[in-house]
Design a protein around this motif. Structure first.
Motif, mmCIF file in Angstrom:
data_model
loop_
_atom_site.group_PDB
_atom_site.id
_atom_site.type_symbol
_atom_site.label_atom_id
_atom_site.label_comp_id
_atom_site.label_asym_id
_atom_site.label_seq_id
_atom_site.Cartn_x
_atom_site.Cartn_y
_atom_site.Cartn_z
ATOM 1 N N HIS A 158 14.895 10.034 -15.266
ATOM 2 C CA HIS A 158 15.074 10.012 -14.008
ATOM 3 C C HIS A 158 14.991 8.323 -13.452
ATOM 4 O O HIS A 158 16.027 8.101 -12.887
ATOM 5 N N GLY A 159 14.128 7.672 -13.542
ATOM 6 C CA GLY A 159 14.312 6.372 -12.984
ATOM 7 C C GLY A 159 12.736 5.995 -12.700
ATOM 8 O O GLY A 159 11.767 6.554 -12.830
ATOM 9 N N PRO A 160 12.667 4.561 -12.157
ATOM 10 C CA PRO A 160 11.603 3.893 -11.737
ATOM 11 C C PRO A 160 11.288 4.174 -10.278
ATOM 12 O O PRO A 160 11.936 4.262 -9.480
ATOM 13 N N ILE A 161 9.793 4.276 -9.942
ATOM 14 C CA ILE A 161 9.297 4.290 -8.407
ATOM 15 C C ILE A 161 8.124 3.176 -8.508
ATOM 16 O O ILE A 161 7.464 3.228 -9.349
ATOM 17 N N VAL A 162 8.088 2.618 -7.389
ATOM 18 C CA VAL A 162 7.353 1.480 -7.402
ATOM 19 C C VAL A 162 6.660 1.130 -6.057
ATOM 20 O O VAL A 162 7.405 1.405 -4.984
ATOM 21 N N SER A 163 5.342 0.915 -5.737
ATOM 22 C CA SER A 163 4.698 0.706 -4.426
ATOM 23 C C SER A 163 4.098 -0.656 -4.457
ATOM 24 O O SER A 163 4.109 -1.193 -5.447
ATOM 25 N N ALA A 164 4.045 -1.094 -3.096
ATOM 26 C CA ALA A 164 3.429 -2.444 -3.140
ATOM 27 C C ALA A 164 2.968 -2.393 -1.655
ATOM 28 O O ALA A 164 3.214 -1.624 -0.756
ATOM 29 N N ALA A 165 2.274 -3.697 -1.016
ATOM 30 C CA ALA A 165 1.623 -3.856 0.055
ATOM 31 C C ALA A 165 2.775 -3.901 1.106
ATOM 32 O O ALA A 165 2.671 -3.500 2.356
ATOM 33 N N THR A 166 3.949 -4.507 0.835
ATOM 34 C CA THR A 166 4.972 -4.776 1.616
ATOM 35 C C THR A 166 6.325 -4.211 1.272
ATOM 36 O O THR A 166 6.299 -4.057 -0.185
ATOM 37 N N LEU A 167 7.260 -4.088 1.774
ATOM 38 C CA LEU A 167 8.463 -3.562 1.300
ATOM 39 C C LEU A 167 9.144 -4.688 0.299
ATOM 40 O O LEU A 167 9.629 -4.610 -0.544
ATOM 41 N N ASP A 168 9.270 -6.059 0.787
ATOM 42 C CA ASP A 168 9.494 -7.168 0.094
ATOM 43 C C ASP A 168 8.865 -7.203 -1.399
ATOM 44 O O ASP A 168 9.666 -7.267 -2.365
ATOM 45 N N GLY A 169 7.500 -6.935 -1.355
ATOM 46 C CA GLY A 169 6.920 -6.778 -2.572
ATOM 47 C C GLY A 169 7.235 -5.724 -3.487
ATOM 48 O O GLY A 169 7.294 -5.784 -4.951
ATOM 49 N N ALA A 170 7.480 -4.591 -2.778
ATOM 50 C CA ALA A 170 7.957 -3.378 -3.624
ATOM 51 C C ALA A 170 9.505 -3.773 -4.360
ATOM 52 O O ALA A 170 9.808 -3.201 -5.496
ATOM 53 N N VAL A 171 10.125 -4.244 -3.223
ATOM 54 C CA VAL A 171 11.492 -4.464 -4.030
ATOM 55 C C VAL A 171 11.497 -5.768 -5.252
ATOM 56 O O VAL A 171 11.990 -5.591 -6.243
ATOM 57 N N TYR A 172 10.698 -6.622 -4.960
ATOM 58 C CA TYR A 172 10.721 -7.740 -6.067
ATOM 59 C C TYR A 172 9.940 -7.001 -7.427
ATOM 60 O O TYR A 172 10.410 -7.370 -8.464
ATOM 61 N N ALA A 173 8.980 -6.171 -6.979
ATOM 62 C CA ALA A 173 8.479 -5.470 -8.312
ATOM 63 C C ALA A 173 9.332 -4.621 -9.119
ATOM 64 O O ALA A 173 9.635 -4.538 -10.287
ATOM 65 N N ILE A 174 10.167 -3.586 -8.137
ATOM 66 C CA ILE A 174 11.040 -2.906 -8.980
ATOM 67 C C ILE A 174 12.111 -3.754 -9.676
ATOM 68 O O ILE A 174 12.705 -3.433 -10.658
#
Length: 210
Positions: A158-174
């Motif tokens: 299916h694919g990846p799912i990532v969480s972070a404190a902020t949306l910017d952080g979640a995008v950088y992580a994924i």
């Protein structure tokens, strides 16, 4: 950040992810915490053409209160919100991470080999969660036990799912997860120099991802 600013940020990042080919068609979804609830991308929407006014508004219990109907993948998102102190969640069908999720020999406890410091710093260890139908509530109890110790998971086939404190952080992580998956596939069957465990421990202690 105000709700209006978060709406604009979701639209901005959605277009960026779509324009760079990190998710195609109407695949992928984004959510973020706001005062009194959440914002989420609508079901069957393309991340490249979102309208901030039509994003789905959910109350604190996850009930739809305004905007277009929300993504069917909300069970994925709320598994993270209930298990971690995160402010945003991003799910994509990015090519390399999804390819890794389809390989039968991907380590279910640690899908992303730590060969660069950045995946450790921004993503951490990524377990694989067994396949369920997209949008099925069955995914929630499968993810829930992993969330306290993991900011990201790879959904089988299916694919990846990532969480972070902020949306910017979640995008950088994924984005980092996708690059790490790409490296893992490019270096497959080659003699790879992994980061030593002492380096991984140092990165975890220094950057305190968890």
């Amino acid at each position: 950040m105000s709700e209006d600013a978060i709406r604009e940020n979701i639209v901005r990042w959605g277009k960026s992810l779509f324009d760079r080919g990190l998710t195609a068609g109407s695949s992928g979804n984004i959510s973020a915490r706001v005062d009194g609830g959440y914002l989420a991308t609508p079901t069957n929407s393309c991340l490249g053409f979102l309208d901030p006014a039509r994003l789905s508004r959910l109350d604190a219990a996850g009930n739809h209160v305004s905007g277009d109907p929300p993504t069917k993948e909300l069970p994925l998102h709320f598994a993270f919100y209930e298990g971690r102190k995160c402010g945003a969640v991003v799910h994509l069908h990015s090519t390399y991470a999804t390819a890794l999720s389809c390989l039968s020999d991907t380590d279910p406890a640690d899908a992303i080999t730590p060969i660069t410091p950045y995946v450790v710093m921004r993503v951490g260890r990524v377990p694989v969660v067994r396949y369920t139908r997209p949008g099925s509530a069955e995914i929630r109890p499968l993810i829930a036990p992993l969330i306290p110790d993991h900011s990201a998971v790879l959904l089988e086939n299916h694919g990846p799912i990532v969480s972070a404190a902020t949306l910017d952080g979640a995008v950088y992580a994924i984005e980092e997860l996708e690059e790490a998956a790409k490296l893992a596939l490019l270096l497959r069957d080659l003699p790879v120099r992994r980061l030593p465990q002492s380096a991984v421990d140092d990165l975890n202690a220094t950057f305190k991802l968890r």
